[in-house]
Design a protein around this motif. Structure first.
Motif, short mmCIF file in Angstrom:
data_model
loop_
_atom_site.label_atom_id
_atom_site.label_comp_id
_atom_site.label_asym_id
_atom_site.label_seq_id
_atom_site.Cartn_x
_atom_site.Cartn_y
_atom_site.Cartn_z
N SER A 297 0.84 -1.21 0.00
CA SER A 297 0.00 0.00 0.00
C SER A 297 0.87 1.25 0.00
O SER A 297 0.50 2.28 -0.57
CB SER A 297 -0.94 0.01 1.21
OG SER A 297 -0.20 -0.09 2.40
N ARG A 298 2.02 1.15 0.62
CA ARG A 298 2.93 2.28 0.66
C ARG A 298 3.44 2.61 -0.74
O ARG A 298 3.41 3.77 -1.18
CB ARG A 298 4.09 1.85 1.54
CG ARG A 298 4.76 2.92 2.23
CD ARG A 298 5.59 2.26 3.31
NE ARG A 298 6.83 2.98 3.39
CZ ARG A 298 7.74 2.73 4.31
NH1 ARG A 298 7.54 1.75 5.19
NH2 ARG A 298 8.84 3.42 4.36
N PRO A 336 -4.63 -2.93 -10.34
CA PRO A 336 -4.61 -4.26 -9.71
C PRO A 336 -3.73 -4.28 -8.45
O PRO A 336 -4.00 -5.03 -7.51
CB PRO A 336 -4.00 -5.16 -10.80
CG PRO A 336 -4.33 -4.47 -12.07
CD PRO A 336 -4.25 -3.00 -11.76
N LEU A 337 -2.70 -3.43 -8.43
CA LEU A 337 -1.84 -3.40 -7.23
C LEU A 337 -2.58 -2.71 -6.07
O LEU A 337 -2.46 -3.13 -4.91
CB LEU A 337 -0.52 -2.68 -7.52
CG LEU A 337 0.36 -3.36 -8.57
CD1 LEU A 337 1.61 -2.53 -8.86
CD2 LEU A 337 0.77 -4.76 -8.11
N LEU A 338 -3.34 -1.67 -6.42
CA LEU A 338 -4.18 -1.01 -5.40
C LEU A 338 -5.17 -2.03 -4.83
O LEU A 338 -5.35 -2.15 -3.60
CB LEU A 338 -4.92 0.17 -6.06
CG LEU A 338 -5.95 0.91 -5.23
CD1 LEU A 338 -5.33 1.58 -4.02
CD2 LEU A 338 -6.67 1.98 -6.08
N PHE A 344 -4.84 -7.95 0.42
CA PHE A 344 -3.86 -8.50 1.38
C PHE A 344 -4.16 -8.00 2.80
O PHE A 344 -3.88 -8.66 3.79
CB PHE A 344 -2.43 -8.12 0.98
CG PHE A 344 -1.99 -8.74 -0.33
CD1 PHE A 344 -2.77 -9.68 -0.97
CD2 PHE A 344 -0.77 -8.37 -0.93
CE1 PHE A 344 -2.37 -10.25 -2.19
CE2 PHE A 344 -0.37 -8.94 -2.14
CZ PHE A 344 -1.17 -9.87 -2.77
N ARG A 345 -4.72 -6.78 2.86
CA ARG A 345 -5.11 -6.26 4.18
C ARG A 345 -6.13 -7.20 4.83
O ARG A 345 -6.02 -7.59 5.98
CB ARG A 345 -5.74 -4.88 4.00
CG ARG A 345 -5.99 -4.14 5.27
CD ARG A 345 -4.68 -3.70 5.83
NE ARG A 345 -4.80 -2.99 7.06
CZ ARG A 345 -3.75 -2.48 7.70
NH1 ARG A 345 -2.53 -2.63 7.22
NH2 ARG A 345 -3.90 -1.84 8.82
N PHE A 346 -7.12 -7.58 4.03
CA PHE A 346 -8.20 -8.39 4.60
C PHE A 346 -7.75 -9.84 4.85
O PHE A 346 -8.17 -10.46 5.82
CB PHE A 346 -9.45 -8.35 3.70
CG PHE A 346 -9.96 -6.93 3.52
CD1 PHE A 346 -9.95 -6.04 4.58
CD2 PHE A 346 -10.42 -6.48 2.29
CE1 PHE A 346 -10.39 -4.72 4.44
CE2 PHE A 346 -10.87 -5.17 2.13
CZ PHE A 346 -10.85 -4.29 3.21
N ILE A 347 -6.87 -10.34 4.00
CA ILE A 347 -6.41 -11.72 4.24
C ILE A 347 -5.51 -11.74 5.47
O ILE A 347 -5.49 -12.71 6.23
CB ILE A 347 -5.72 -12.32 2.98
CG1 ILE A 347 -5.76 -13.85 3.05
CG2 ILE A 347 -4.29 -11.88 2.81
CD1 ILE A 347 -7.11 -14.45 3.00
N ILE A 600 -7.14 8.51 -5.75
CA ILE A 600 -6.37 9.25 -4.74
C ILE A 600 -6.99 9.06 -3.36
O ILE A 600 -6.30 8.83 -2.36
CB ILE A 600 -6.29 10.75 -5.11
CG1 ILE A 600 -5.46 10.92 -6.39
CG2 ILE A 600 -5.71 11.60 -3.98
CD1 ILE A 600 -4.01 10.50 -6.27
N ALA A 601 -8.32 9.12 -3.31
CA ALA A 601 -8.98 8.93 -2.01
C ALA A 601 -8.74 7.52 -1.47
O ALA A 601 -8.60 7.33 -0.25
CB ALA A 601 -10.48 9.19 -2.15
N LEU A 602 -8.64 6.55 -2.36
CA LEU A 602 -8.42 5.17 -1.90
C LEU A 602 -7.02 5.00 -1.30
O LEU A 602 -6.82 4.18 -0.41
CB LEU A 602 -8.63 4.18 -3.05
CG LEU A 602 -10.11 3.90 -3.37
CD1 LEU A 602 -10.26 3.18 -4.71
CD2 LEU A 602 -10.78 3.09 -2.26
N VAL A 603 -6.05 5.78 -1.78
CA VAL A 603 -4.73 5.68 -1.14
C VAL A 603 -4.65 6.62 0.08
O VAL A 603 -3.91 6.33 1.03
CB VAL A 603 -3.55 5.92 -2.12
CG1 VAL A 603 -3.56 4.88 -3.22
CG2 VAL A 603 -3.53 7.32 -2.68
N ASP A 604 -5.43 7.70 0.08
CA ASP A 604 -5.49 8.55 1.29
C ASP A 604 -6.02 7.73 2.47
O ASP A 604 -5.67 7.99 3.62
CB ASP A 604 -6.42 9.75 1.08
CG ASP A 604 -5.79 10.83 0.19
OD1 ASP A 604 -4.57 10.76 -0.07
OD2 ASP A 604 -6.52 11.77 -0.22
#
Ligand SMILES: CCCCCCCCCCCCCCCCCCCCCC(=O)SCCNC(=O)CCNC(=O)[C@H](O)C(C)(C)COP(=O)(O)OP(=O)(O)OC[C@H]1O[C@@H](n2cnc3c(N)ncnc32)[C@H](O)[C@@H]1OP(=O)(O)O
Ligand SMILES: Cc1cc2nc3c(=O)[nH]c(=O)nc-3n(C[C@H](O)[C@H](O)[C@H](O)COP(=O)(O)OP(=O)(O)OC[C@H]3O[C@@H](n4cnc5c(N)ncnc54)[C@H](O)[C@@H]3O)c2cc1C
Length: 663
Positions: A297-298, A336-338, A344-347, A600-604
């Motif tokens: 995510s970073r 797809p990486l986003l 991966f967060r949820f898994i 942008i909001a999804l990475v914020d």
């Protein structure tokens, strides 16, 4: 000076409640509050500065890490931080250090493999950091093959001690983090020899250095193994080498939860399975899966923000050029990486639940779910770290030339991250463990009912012959269609491997011969787990305007991207036809358009501070160019206008060329 937000127009486009998404990402309102508070605390403290890391020499870098670790500990003690807060602090300090191994492996090894008395003796010392521990398993000659370790621990009944010894060069411990320069103690893994008989590998607590002056104790040779990949990066860690020359330790320093040696020199195996000796690895693999989403995510946050700032080509009538994020190729590499970062967060969350569950069962002497926990942690560690390492490198490329600058943060992130594909189990070796689990499951079908993550195998007859019902691109948005395609592919690949294996007289020979196919079957199974857990997550209530819709889009992108990437598997197993594959691709393109205004909001929603991101390209306000320009002038090479070495190496050259030209 007023701060201009160069990404404000992007933020205004978003169609969902970002604050609500921040809570989903963090896991709960409590987790969000904790994370937000500690990340700001670290970011605002100059003691945790990290922007000069890639420019320091190894010695300065390492000393600075020691300073930061001590400062972090002082902060934890002074502010009376809880264990949870301390762990977050370590995370946001963002510098690999000996403390990771002390807290992440040494302490868990004592907790998991020590008896109650051993825990009472050693844990208080470790919790107060009055001793500092490392996890010394790997040797120069053996890492993956734990049963091949050569260090010996021979019981001496005369003195009631074990003699720890490194009989060969290849038995030198090699790699343990924290060992090289810091650890006072190690959990050293050695072959247990009692009465001349070899009882296999076990863990022993061994003191390495004096608690007075830090000198190695008699019989101990210890040091750092040298520079590793990348500037800064994992060189903050003192991975070490260690040899034992007949080092004596009291008998009660063998970790005795799994097996014991009595005063009389009798070996006893308790009723817990021997595999619990490997328990610390299961724990750490689970934490590595949770960390994968953080690292990915970073990188994605940096690449997404920069892709919205960067413009290239496409100006019309002197207007602005196209933001590179609007190119479909950029979207098909980035989104797809986003989506993977969220998946991966949820898994990671789910795996934490599974680990907690298996730990509680183990405490109640229920060992039934241990094989599944091992297969899940091993397989998901492998899958998520491989995808994350590849994803970080892709993000660097998505940032064009500037991504190659250390100030983009991406080279160091990659260099720190990439050994995750190797440590805590080489990713291929771990997938082979999953494959063994799958082959065992298939061979026991009809005898033992598959449950949990292999529950889909109960429907193997249906999955072997079902046909995909998708007729229009939108049909691919139906979770049942997606799940069935992934289940059918995983089941068919496993069954095909099992059938091929049955053609070999010697199963081990067959397993070795077919190992590349087995690894692919294991990947298919692990992808199915991630997809199915993402879909399950979306069946829960998720508050916040538009949040669930965004997550549905991301889940579909993640799933259809995998289907597109692995369409060879899906087609060759007959789970889908070329027409279905083409419809899936059409749907994917349309999903990219849906995610674009929200990118942008999804990475914020990751809520990363600029300090944590450590990237000029990814800074929150998108003010990239002035910052890049300023940072260039801060490079030590620009301290003087004329470089050191000019008189020695440049001027003579120039003069010589003038003379040649005159001739
Ligand atoms: C600032 C202040 C802060 C304060 C606050 C701070 C808070 C801080 C918190 C900090 C957090 C930081 C996080 C840490 C950072 C990490 C850093 C990186 C560290 C990296 C460390 C390492 O890198 S450390 C070494 C890892 N080195 C491996 O990873 C070896 C792989 N190699 C194997 O793992 C085995 O060797 C391999 C292949 C299975 C074959 O083993 P083998 O030959 O013995 O086994 P077989 O295949 O014969 O298997 C025999 C039967 O055992 C079953 N089984 C096998 N494994 C099992 C298992 N684990 N659990 C259950 N069951 C298992 C199997 O399924 C079979 O079962 P069955 O018989 O029923 O079929
Ligand atoms: C940064 C870093 C930190 C580490 N920290 C620690 C630590 O704190 N403590 C510790 O004890 N260890 C540590 N390690 C060691 C680490 O756990 C091992 O390197 C890891 O388990 C891989 O083992 P190996 O090096 O023996 O690889 P190898 O097994 O030698 O792998 C080499 C190649 O052989 C392949 N291979 C091996 N076996 C098989 C097989 N059966 N079938 C098919 N292919 C195979 C692998 O896929 C790989 O491609 C660390 C390593 C690194 C890089």
């Amino acid at each position: 000076m007023e701060r201009v937000d160069h990404l404000a127009h992007e933020r205004n486009k978003s169609e969902f409640d970002v604050d609500a998404m921040k809570i989903v990402w963090a896991g709960s309102p409590h987790a969000f509050e904790l994370s937000d508070r500690i990340s700001k605390l670290v970011a605002s403290d100059p003691g945790f500065r990290k922007d000069n890391r890639t420019m320091l020499s190894r010695k300065d870098l390492f000393k600075n890490t020691l300073r930061k670790a001590a400062y972090a500990w002082k902060t934890i003690v002074d502010l009376h931080l809880s264990e949870e807060e301390a762990a977050k602090l370590r995370f946001y300090v963002d510098e690999p250090a000996y403390t990771d191994l002390h807290w992440g492996m040494f302490v868990p090894a004592i907790k998991g493999q020590g008896t109650d008395e051993q825990q009472q003796k050693w844990l208080p010392l470790a919790y107060k950091m009055q001793i500092i521990g490392c996890y010394a398993q790997t040797e120069l000659g053996h890492g993956s093959n734990v049963q091949g370790l050569e260090t010996t621990a021979t019981f001496d009944p005369q003195t009631d001690e074990f003699i720890i010894h490194s009989p060969t060069l290849t038995s030198s411990k090699w790699w343990p983090g924290g060992l090289g320069k810091v650890a006072t103690h190690a959990i050293a893994y050695a072959r247990l020899i009692v009465g001349g008989r070899d009882y296999g590998v076990n863990g022993f607590i061994v003191q390495l250095r004096s608690l007075e002056d830090h000198s190695p104790l008699p019989g101990i040779t210890v040091g750092d193994i040298g520079m590793k990949f990348g500037n800064g990066a994992y060189n903050t860690m003192d991975n070490g080498v260690l040899q034992f020359d007949h080092v004596r330790i009291p008998r009660d320093q063998m970790l005795m939860r799994v097996s014991q040696v009595t005063r009389e020199g009798k070996y006893k195996q308790s009723d817990v399975p021997r595999q619990l000796v490997y328990g610390t690895m299961v724990y750490v693999r689970q934490t590595i899966v949770a960390d994968a989403s953080c690292a990915l995510s970073r990188a994605v946050c940096i690449a997404t923000r920069y892709s919205a700032v960067r413009r290239q080509f496409g100006s019309q009538n002197g207007g602005p050029e196209t933001q590179v994020i609007d190119y479909k190729t950029q979207q098909s590499r980035l989104f797809p990486l986003l989506a993977s970062a969220y998946a991966f967060r949820f898994i990671g969350e789910w795996l934490k639940w599974l680990y907690t569950d298996v730990t509680q069962r183990l405490q109640a002497n229920d060992f039934s779910t241990l094989p599944e926990a091992h297969a899940c942690t091993a397989g998901l560690k492998s899958l998520t770290t491989t995808a994350t390492a590849d994803g970080i490198e892709e993000c660097r490329k998505l940032c064009g030339g500037h991504g190659y600058l250390c100030s983009s943060g991406l080279p160091e992130l990659f260099a720190v991250y990439v050994p995750a594909c190797t440590y805590e189990g080489d990713n291929t070796v771990l997938l082979l463990q999953v494959a063994r689990f799958l082959m065992k499951t298939v061979s026991q079908l009809g005898v033992k009912k598959p449950v949990g993550t292999i529950g889909y195998m109960t429907r193997v007859d249906h999955l072997m012959q079902c046909r995909c019902g998708v007729q229009r691109a939108e049909d691919w948005l139906n979770p049942s269609a997606l799940l069935e395609a992934f289940e059918a592919r995983a089941a068919r690949m496993s069954v095909a491997c099992a059938q091929n294996l049955s053609n070999f007289d010697n199963p081990e020979e067959g397993f070795a011969e077919l190992s590349a196919d087995l690894v692919e079957a294991a990947v298919a199974h692990c992808q199915l787990i991630i997809v199915s857990k993402f879909i399950e997550k979306l069946q829960q209530e998720i508050p916040g305007k538009g949040v669930k819709q965004q997550l549905e889009v991301l889940c579909n992108i993640y799933t259809l991207f995998l289907l597109h990437k692995h369409q060879g598997d899906f087609l060759s197993t007959g789970c889908i036809t070329p027409k279905h594959a083409s419809l899936a691709n059409d749907q994917l393109r349309s999903l990219y358009s849906q995610v674009r205004p929200n990118a942008i909001a999804l990475v914020d929603a990751f809520n990363y501070t600029d300090h944590f991101l450590g990237s000029i390209l990814g800074c929150y306000d998108g003010n990239v160019y002035p910052k890049l320009y300023e940072a260039a002038w801060e490079d030590p090479l620009n301290d003087s206008v004329v470089p050191d070495g000019y008189h020695q190496y440049i001027r003579p050259l120039l003069k010589q060329q003038i003379r040649t030209a005159r001739l």
